[in-house]
Design a protein around this motif. Structure first.
Motif, PDB file in Angstrom:
ATOM      1  N   LEU A   8     -21.997 -23.306  34.699  1.00  0.00           N
ATOM      2  CA  LEU A   8     -21.371 -24.486  35.305  1.00  0.00           C
ATOM      3  C   LEU A   8     -22.407 -25.426  35.897  1.00  0.00           C
ATOM      4  N   LEU A   9     -23.466 -24.860  36.476  1.00  0.00           N
ATOM      5  CA  LEU A   9     -24.530 -25.690  37.039  1.00  0.00           C
ATOM      6  C   LEU A   9     -25.226 -26.495  35.955  1.00  0.00           C
ATOM      7  N   ILE A  10     -25.532 -25.867  34.834  1.00  0.00           N
ATOM      8  CA  ILE A  10     -26.206 -26.565  33.741  1.00  0.00           C
ATOM      9  C   ILE A  10     -25.304 -27.636  33.135  1.00  0.00           C
ATOM     10  N   ILE A  11     -24.030 -27.288  32.915  1.00  0.00           N
ATOM     11  CA  ILE A  11     -23.095 -28.271  32.357  1.00  0.00           C
ATOM     12  C   ILE A  11     -22.934 -29.453  33.318  1.00  0.00           C
ATOM     13  N   SER A  16     -23.663 -34.786  34.183  1.00  0.00           N
ATOM     14  CA  SER A  16     -23.663 -35.519  35.457  1.00  0.00           C
ATOM     15  C   SER A  16     -22.278 -35.533  36.109  1.00  0.00           C
ATOM     16  N   ILE A  17     -21.698 -34.347  36.197  1.00  0.00           N
ATOM     17  CA  ILE A  17     -20.417 -34.174  36.888  1.00  0.00           C
ATOM     18  C   ILE A  17     -20.710 -33.401  38.176  1.00  0.00           C
ATOM     19  N   PRO A  18     -20.639 -34.059  39.314  1.00  0.00           N
ATOM     20  CA  PRO A  18     -21.071 -33.406  40.559  1.00  0.00           C
ATOM     21  C   PRO A  18     -20.196 -32.237  40.991  1.00  0.00           C
ATOM     22  N   ILE A  19     -18.897 -32.253  40.647  1.00  0.00           N
ATOM     23  CA  ILE A  19     -18.030 -31.155  41.092  1.00  0.00           C
ATOM     24  C   ILE A  19     -18.397 -29.856  40.377  1.00  0.00           C
ATOM     25  N   LEU A  20     -18.807 -29.945  39.098  1.00  0.00           N
ATOM     26  CA  LEU A  20     -19.226 -28.737  38.386  1.00  0.00           C
ATOM     27  C   LEU A  20     -20.534 -28.196  38.949  1.00  0.00           C
ATOM     28  N   THR A  21     -21.427 -29.072  39.322  1.00  0.00           N
ATOM     29  CA  THR A  21     -22.689 -28.640  39.926  1.00  0.00           C
ATOM     30  C   THR A  21     -22.428 -27.927  41.245  1.00  0.00           C
ATOM     31  N   THR A  22     -21.516 -28.477  42.054  1.00  0.00           N
ATOM     32  CA  THR A  22     -21.198 -27.863  43.339  1.00  0.00           C
ATOM     33  C   THR A  22     -20.560 -26.492  43.154  1.00  0.00           C
TER      34      THR A  22
END
Length: 47
Positions: A8-11, A16-22
Motif C-alpha cells: 500500500l505504501l508503494i502504490i 500519489s494517493i496520500p490516504i494509501l501512503t498513510t
C-alpha cells in the motif's frame, strides 16, 4: 501485515494517493509492534 503495508505504501507513493501512503505506514508500524511484543505469554503455542 507488514507486506500489505509495504504494498500500500508503494502504490500510494507511485500513484500519489496520500490516504494509501498513510494506511501503509500505519500497517507497517502495527505489524512490527505485533511481531516484537509477545502477546498472551512468552511462549508461542503450537496447536
Amino acid at each position: 501485515m507488514i507486506v500489505l503495508g509495504l504494498i500500500l505504501l508503494i502504490i500510494g507513493l507511485v500513484a500519489s494517493i496520500p490516504i494509501l501512503t498513510t494506511i501503509g505506514v500505519i500497517l507497517i508500524i502495527v505489524g512490527l509492534v505485533l511481531n516484537l511484543v509477545p502477546i498472551g505469554g512468552t511462549r508461542r503455542r503450537v496447536y
